[in-house]
Design a protein around this motif. Structure first.
Motif, short mmCIF file in Angstrom:
data_model
loop_
_atom_site.label_atom_id
_atom_site.label_comp_id
_atom_site.label_asym_id
_atom_site.label_seq_id
_atom_site.Cartn_x
_atom_site.Cartn_y
_atom_site.Cartn_z
N ILE A 162 50.64 35.88 37.46
CA ILE A 162 50.70 37.94 37.46
C ILE A 162 51.61 38.66 36.67
CG2 ILE A 162 50.57 39.40 38.94
CD1 ILE A 162 48.78 37.28 40.04
N TYR A 163 50.96 39.43 35.81
CA TYR A 163 51.36 40.31 34.80
C TYR A 163 50.27 42.13 35.08
CZ TYR A 163 53.09 42.44 30.75
OH TYR A 163 54.08 43.35 30.15
N PRO A 164 51.34 42.81 35.17
CA PRO A 164 52.75 42.86 35.19
C PRO A 164 52.69 42.51 36.25
CG PRO A 164 51.86 45.43 35.49
CD PRO A 164 50.76 44.09 35.47
N ALA A 165 54.40 41.59 36.74
CA ALA A 165 55.45 41.74 38.11
C ALA A 165 55.24 42.10 38.59
CB ALA A 165 57.16 39.99 37.73
N VAL A 166 55.49 43.69 38.75
CA VAL A 166 55.18 43.90 39.91
C VAL A 166 54.30 44.70 40.52
CG1 VAL A 166 55.04 46.13 38.68
CG2 VAL A 166 56.55 47.21 39.86
N ASN A 167 53.22 43.55 40.01
CA ASN A 167 52.14 44.09 40.43
C ASN A 167 52.19 43.03 41.77
OD1 ASN A 167 51.39 46.67 40.94
ND2 ASN A 167 49.86 46.55 38.83
N ARG A 168 53.08 41.60 41.86
CA ARG A 168 52.39 40.78 42.79
C ARG A 168 52.10 40.84 43.78
NH1 ARG A 168 57.84 37.31 40.01
NH2 ARG A 168 57.03 36.89 38.27
N LYS A 169 52.61 42.04 44.41
CA LYS A 169 52.55 41.64 45.82
C LYS A 169 51.47 42.70 46.19
CE LYS A 169 53.54 45.11 49.50
NZ LYS A 169 54.91 46.77 50.06
N LEU A 170 50.78 43.58 44.84
CA LEU A 170 49.13 44.38 45.36
C LEU A 170 48.39 42.74 44.83
CD1 LEU A 170 46.77 46.16 44.37
CD2 LEU A 170 47.52 46.18 42.65
N ALA A 171 48.56 41.72 43.74
CA ALA A 171 47.83 40.82 43.69
C ALA A 171 47.83 39.70 45.24
CB ALA A 171 48.42 39.66 43.12
N VAL A 172 49.02 39.97 46.09
CA VAL A 172 48.48 39.32 47.25
C VAL A 172 47.31 39.90 48.19
CG1 VAL A 172 50.31 38.72 49.75
CG2 VAL A 172 50.93 38.88 47.14
N GLU A 173 47.57 41.12 47.83
CA GLU A 173 46.87 42.18 48.77
C GLU A 173 45.06 41.72 48.96
OE1 GLU A 173 47.96 45.78 48.17
OE2 GLU A 173 49.94 45.81 49.13
N ILE A 174 44.41 41.83 47.24
CA ILE A 174 43.70 41.83 47.18
C ILE A 174 43.44 40.28 47.32
CG2 ILE A 174 42.42 41.25 44.75
CD1 ILE A 174 43.93 42.56 42.77
N LEU A 175 43.74 39.10 47.11
CA LEU A 175 44.04 37.95 47.49
C LEU A 175 43.28 37.86 49.28
CD1 LEU A 175 45.49 35.39 45.44
CD2 LEU A 175 42.78 36.16 44.96
N SER A 176 44.34 39.23 50.40
CA SER A 176 44.02 38.85 51.70
C SER A 176 43.11 39.48 51.66
CB SER A 176 46.11 39.17 51.66
OG SER A 176 47.05 38.73 52.02
N ALA A 177 42.38 40.28 51.16
CA ALA A 177 41.47 41.53 51.50
C ALA A 177 40.26 40.68 51.11
CB ALA A 177 41.43 43.09 50.44
N GLY A 178 40.14 39.40 50.29
CA GLY A 178 39.01 38.66 50.14
C GLY A 178 38.74 38.99 48.67
N GLY A 179 39.38 39.22 48.08
CA GLY A 179 38.83 39.79 46.53
C GLY A 179 39.67 38.29 45.83
N ALA A 180 39.57 38.38 44.56
CA ALA A 180 39.88 37.66 43.73
C ALA A 180 41.04 37.95 42.32
CB ALA A 180 38.74 36.73 42.81
N ILE A 181 41.52 36.82 41.60
CA ILE A 181 42.51 36.49 39.77
C ILE A 181 41.58 36.12 39.98
CG2 ILE A 181 43.83 36.61 39.71
CD1 ILE A 181 44.23 38.71 41.27
N VAL A 182 41.17 36.69 38.72
CA VAL A 182 40.54 36.08 38.00
C VAL A 182 40.76 36.00 36.39
CG1 VAL A 182 38.20 35.86 36.76
CG2 VAL A 182 38.34 36.54 38.43
#
Length: 346
Positions: free
Chosen positions: A177-197
């Motif tokens: 995950i880049y930037p690392a400060v957005n790791r929490k947001l990445a978790v929120e995206i996945l928790s909401a049913g989204g995707a990291i691509v």
């Protein structure tokens, strides 16, 4: 488990997608592919390669490492010839041979909209991107962006808050995950049913040249691209160029025109025909999406006397705790729950 042949081909970024398909047909197995040298690859594709001779060995090592990560971390992969590969992405010039992702991709029955802009966004730009993501999420349209600070983060956050499906396209492997400060947001995206691509192998670190490359995926996964608050050197303008090249609808948000600094490129886009929008409803009208009810407006909290301020803020806080409002960047937004007819002009 993903075929090592496809994993290795996806690592060979010195080849176009069509050349990778050719190599797959010619070699037929990962052993035959991994055993090729530079000269043999050049003979098959019919052109010279600008790579070091020993770089082939490194790509094999990278692919082997990625295969191990895929097996352990549960990262999914979708190769170009798979039936679920996004049709709108397959039609662009040089589509990615593979998509590596965490979370869930949408079924694409509704078109995605990319919301992009500068990392160094103004307050009005941040608010506009959040609201746009929020409105699109409430309507069930996937929001696509790049997980960068500023406009990207606000658009992702808005969509998540609305319970929508948002897709973050990375310039690194899906596990980096880049930037690392957005790791929490990445978790929120996945928790909401989204995707990291990403088109990059698991384990790959972000590199400067990856980000312009990934921008073609942001526009490629979308029917339209909205540029919010993008000064002259913003990478979002690269995404806008890809949008035009790919035949996507291009919009300019008015918040970018109100921001300080130069916005000559935005002015040029408008001169060339890009509509200026204030909210998602204008995109819906353009696409023929029928609304039975207006989208939620920000909750007004100005023009109140000092004596009323405490009462008003208590009301806003109470509504937030009850789930009627959400708060972002100092502003409140009212949730709206409704159904509407949905049709899109092609």
């Amino acid at each position: 488990m993903a075929d090592f042949l496809d994993i290795l081909l996806s690592r060979w970024r010195f080849l176009s997608s069509s050349e990778k398909l050719l190599m797959r047909d010619v070699c037929g197995s990962s052993e035959a592919l991994a055993g090729l040298n530079k000269a043999e690859i050049e003979t098959i594709i019919g052109r010279r390669l600008r790579i070091e001779k020993d770089s082939i060995k490194k790509t094999v090592d990278d692919a082997q490492n990625a295969q191990k990560i895929l097996a352990v971390d549960g990262i999914k992969c979708l190769f170009f010839e798979a039936k679920d590969y996004p049709a709108q992405l397959a039609e662009i010039f040089n589509p990615p041979y593979a998509l590596y992702y965490r979370g869930e991709l949408p079924n694409w029955d509704r078109p995605g909209i990319a919301v992009v802009g500068t990392r160094l966004a103004s307050g009005s730009g941040i608010d506009a991107a959040f609201r746009l993501g929020f409105e699109l999420g409430q309507r069930g349209l996937p929001v696509v962006s790049g997980l960068a600070m500023g406009i990207d983060s606000a658009a992702h956050a808005g969509c998540c808050k609305a319970g929508g499906h948002t897709i973050a396209v990375l310039g690194s492997g899906p596990d980096r995950i880049y930037p690392a400060v957005n790791r929490k947001l990445a978790v929120e995206i996945l928790s909401a049913g989204g995707a990291i691509v990403s088109e990059y192998l698991p384990g790959e670190e972000p590199r400067r040249h990856h980000f312009p490359e990934r921008n073609r995926l942001i526009s490629g996964l979308s029917r339209g691209v909205v540029v919010v608050d993008a000064p002259g050197k913003s990478g979002a303008l690269i995404t806008a160029d890809f949008a035009l090249e790919q035949g996507r609808d291009l919009y300019v948000h008015s918040a970018g025109l109100r921001a300080s600094g130069t916005h000559e490129r935005l002015d040029r886009m408008i001169f060339d025909g890009a509509p200026v929008i204030d909210d998602a409803e204008q995109i819906f009208r353009d696409w023929g999406i029928i609304l039975e009810k207006r989208l939620p407006e920000p909750v007004e909290n100005d023009n109140i006397t000092s004596g009323q301020a405490g009462i008003r803020m208590a009301e806003l806080l109470s509504d937030e705790l009850a789930g009627k409002n959400i708060k972002f960047n100092g502003n409140y937004f009212r949730r709206a729950c409704y159904e509407s007819s949905y049709s899109i002009n092609s």
